[in-house]
Design an enzyme around this catalytic site. Structure first.
Site, PDB file in Angstrom:
ATOM      1  N   HIS A  51       5.710   4.138   7.155  1.00  0.00           N
ATOM      2  CA  HIS A  51       4.518   3.966   6.268  1.00  0.00           C
ATOM      3  C   HIS A  51       3.416   3.004   6.613  1.00  0.00           C
ATOM      4  CE1 HIS A  51       2.746   3.288   2.015  1.00  0.00           C
ATOM      5  NE2 HIS A  51       2.943   4.797   2.193  1.00  0.00           N
ATOM      6  N   ARG A  84       3.560  10.292  11.400  1.00  0.00           N
ATOM      7  CA  ARG A  84       4.665  10.719  10.756  1.00  0.00           C
ATOM      8  C   ARG A  84       4.545  11.975  10.270  1.00  0.00           C
ATOM      9  NH1 ARG A  84       4.906   8.166   5.480  1.00  0.00           N
ATOM     10  NH2 ARG A  84       4.469  10.285   4.711  1.00  0.00           N
ATOM     11  N   HIS A 142      -6.913   2.949  -3.537  1.00  0.00           N
ATOM     12  CA  HIS A 142      -5.493   3.139  -2.772  1.00  0.00           C
ATOM     13  C   HIS A 142      -5.352   1.599  -2.019  1.00  0.00           C
ATOM     14  CE1 HIS A 142      -2.870   4.809   0.481  1.00  0.00           C
ATOM     15  NE2 HIS A 142      -2.373   5.218  -0.790  1.00  0.00           N
ATOM     16  N   ARG A 147       1.129   2.848  -6.657  1.00  0.00           N
ATOM     17  CA  ARG A 147       2.440   3.306  -6.980  1.00  0.00           C
ATOM     18  C   ARG A 147       3.536   2.161  -7.404  1.00  0.00           C
ATOM     19  NH1 ARG A 147       2.174   8.681  -6.489  1.00  0.00           N
ATOM     20  NH2 ARG A 147       0.830   9.611  -4.830  1.00  0.00           N
TER      21      ARG A 147
END
Length: 688
Positions: free
Chosen positions: A596, A568, A439, A379
């Site tokens: 994150h 989270r 990823h 991303r």
């Protein structure tokens, strides 16, 4: 007679918590941020919009999967789950709009910020809005009256539309009663009124209010008897089978055009929408009444980000973040590569700047001795200085390899565009491994130094995206360690050639070894607890849903290990259950920044050799550990490891105001209304 000894074997575990309900629970925690008096008002509104954005994705992906399962024959369990989730989603959205209408909007008015509907606008404001409609809006609208030759139109996913019931007859003498108006996405959803019309206040109108006031102008000679804005949410998962296509990029490009018109999952209308119109919409979209969401306000609160951006009120926002440059570890003006020859460097975002990562790549592009650059792209955003630098490196003749993950959900189009631009200048672009998302976050630079080639690497728990690096907490890691850089090179070699992985020296990758390594460490912790040795687990992840890891954590808990999990979002492990998880504490941190960071700490004895700390790109989810390319790496430097513990783990274990504790019943409860905030403490530390 003595009772027989039960056979040895694993203790049956308790039922796990539901993943989808846990996701909805997370959004309740986000919504709770909008209720906090210590959060600036415009940021409270932003949390309201974030919940809407999150719920859009929830319906597009999670709910869509359950709807699909519920449609299968004999799927009673899926249908029951769909009904239960629908009840919870309806309740959450009702609470969201109540908070928006009863707390946030009145507070904006008290601060001189007015969002005016037609009844609240004075004559001068109405005249201005009418001109705006006729000059800027009306030319882009096309109302469609439905009849056999004008069937119900294709309505794109999450687009704004109006449905109207008309009285009278059209120009051809027909009494076609229903019309649809699709509102183009190019039109602004929030319009600021001229200051001279607002008497020293800041005035705004919503596009939906403009449309409502002038809807009748689209149907001259007829009356608008009733109407509603509406919005449909569709299944947006791209169903592209990599095994059945010859070119994944082209197949995804075709799939993107179809995504806007997938199966309908939810319809939103305003609370005043007449039943005959809402029933008509449900019939057109082939949905049940549980899929209808009546809301008291705009059907898309996400677009109120435009209001936040336009309001001139710095005091109603968080203080601007000025990430610190790590001057002691990376002296300004000194090349990053030169510094890395002296040792590894850790960056803690967003408290420390992401700019050193950009500088590292920029130096590599400008350095004539740098021969090759390899990077994973997940991303990175539609605009990216890092991607522009990779393109420039290829133009200059360097060997550039980009591993572009085309199936990064909702970033597919941006990644396809970057892949095409990189290929156009001669970069080698690969799309990873069919069936596995890439990823892992890796950036590897190879440089000629005398008679040898030296490698330098950056690894991260987060994306190569300078914008989100200011919004998410993550850890970045620079290294020139030959073992780490050789392992990073092996990852790229494998992604390009699909060769069997060699035994790594430092990096642990999924789907090959990471899951096994985590289970092995948890087994070591459990065994240490059984013999009375120190036994500790502290993990910070975005989600915990992998059944095998949950079972291993419970085994360690039953053995007596002390376990703290900072999760989270979705967590399927029920903590605090006697005989299973009474030694496990689960908390979630929801604050200014999106948590994150992925950090895993294990201790299974007194000796230093019985301790391990990893940073990773992977969450503790089955998809990450079995269906993605991920990396984790141990931090062996004692001082750096202690810094990670002191900054990325311990403060979150003692956080009070941003912390929520998970109970065995699956409910989260805020720890305290006042007290320590880990994020605020870190902001102060780096600010000082």
């Amino acid at each position: 007679m003595t009772a027989p000894t039960p056979p040895a074997g694993p203790v049956p575990g308790p039922p796990l918590l539901n993943r989808e309900r846990s996701i909805l629970q997370f959004n309740r925690r986000v919504l709770a941020q909008a209720q906090r008096a210590d959060v600036p008002l415009l940021e409270r509104l932003r949390y309201v919009t974030i919940v809407s954005s999150n719920l859009d994705e929830f319906f597009e992906v999670r709910m869509a999967d359950i709807v699909d399962a519920a449609l299968q024959p004999g799927a009673q369990a899926a249908r029951a789950e769909l009904a239960a989730l629908s009840v919870q989603a309806h309740a959450l959205i009702a609470e969201q709009y109540a908070l928006f209408n009863e707390e946030v909007m009145p507070a904006l008015v008290r601060h001189g910020i007015d969002v005016l509907n037609h009844a609240q606008r004075d004559e001068a404001q109405r005249e201005w809005v009418a001109r705006f409609f006729r000059q800027q809006v009306r030319p882009l609208l096309m109302a469609v009256s439905l009849d056999p030759s004008h069937p119900f139109p294709q309505v794109a996913n999450k687009s704004l539309n109006f449905i109207a019931r008309l009285g009278g007859r059209d120009a051809f003498g027909r009494a076609n009663a229903v019309a649809i108006v699709k509102v183009p996405r190019v039109l602004p959803r929030v319009i600021r009124l001229p200051d001279e019309l607002c008497g020293g206040r800041q005035g705004f109108v919503l596009l939906t209010s403009v449309m409502r006031a002038h809807l009748g102008e689209l149907f001259p000679g007829r009356t608008v008897e009733s109407f509603s804005q509406f919005r449909v949410t569709r299944d947006s998962d791209l169903d592209v089978d990599g095994d059945d296509v010859t070119n994944l990029r082209q197949a995804l490009r075709r799939g993107l055009s179809r995504r806007h018109f997938g199966q309908a999952i939810r319809v939103e209308v305003v609370s005043s929408c007449p039943a005959e119109l809402s029933d008509f919409l449900l019939e057109q979209f082939e949905l049940s009444t549980s899929a209808l969401y009546r809301v008291n306000g705009p059907v898309n609160l996400v677009r109120l980000n435009q209001l936040i951006d336009q309001v001139d009120a710095p005091a109603l926002r968080f203080e601007p973040l000025l990430p610190a440059w790590p001057a002691r570890r990376l002296p300004p003006g000194r090349p990053v590569i030169e510094r890395l020859r002296e040792g590894d460097v850790l960056l803690h975002h967003p408290f420390e700047s992401f700019e050193p990562v950009v500088q590292f790549l920029r130096e590599a592009v400008d350095d004539p001795d740098v021969l090759a650059i390899r990077q994973t792209i997940y991303r990175t955003g539609e605009q990216s200085v890092l991607m522009e630098l990779l393109i420039e490196a290829a133009r200059r003749g360097k060997e550039v390899m980009a591993v572009v993950e085309l199936k990064a959900r909702f970033d597919e189009e941006a990644n396809i565009n970057w892949a095409e631009r990189l290929e156009a200048v001669g970069a080698q672009v690969v799309y990873g491994v069919v069936g596995l998302k890439t990823h892992a976050k890796l950036l590897l630079v190879t440089r000629r130094e005398g008679q040898r080639l030296a490698r330098y690497v950056h690894l991260s728990t987060g994306n190569y995206n300078p914008r989100t690096a200011r919004l998410y907490t993550d850890l970045g890691y620079f290294s020139a360690d030959p073992a780490i850089t050789a392992d990073a090179d092996a990852v790229f070699q494998q992604l390009a050639s699909h060769a069997r992985p060699r035994a790594p020296q430092r990096l642990v990758s999924a789907p090959f070894m990471l899951h096994k390594r985590l289970l092995a460490h948890l087994a070591q912790v459990a065994e240490a607890a059984r013999v009375g040795a120190p036994a500790r687990v502290v993990a910070k992840v975005n989600a915990l849903t992998d059944p095998a890891l949950i079972d291993a954590l419970m085994v360690a808990s039953r053995a007596g290990a002390r376990i703290d999990l900072v999760v989270r979002g979705a967590c399927m492990l029920p903590p605090g259950l006697p005989g299973h998880s009474e030694n496990i504490r689960v908390r979630s941190i929801v604050g200014r920044f999106l948590e994150h960071t992925r950090v895993f700490y294990f201790r299974w004895g007194e000796a230093e050799a019985h301790e391990a700390l990893y940073l990773s790109s992977a969450d503790w989810m089955s998809r990450n550990l079995h269906r993605r390319i991920e990396v984790a790496w141990p931090v062996t430097d004692v001082a750096m490891r202690q810094r990670i513990i002191d900054e990325a783990l311990v403060p979150y274990l003692y956080d009070e105001v941003d912390a929520w504790q998970l109970g065995a019943d699956g409910q989260y409860r805020r720890v305290a209304e006042q007290g320590l905030s880990a994020q605020r403490a870190l902001l102060q530390r780096y600010g000082d």
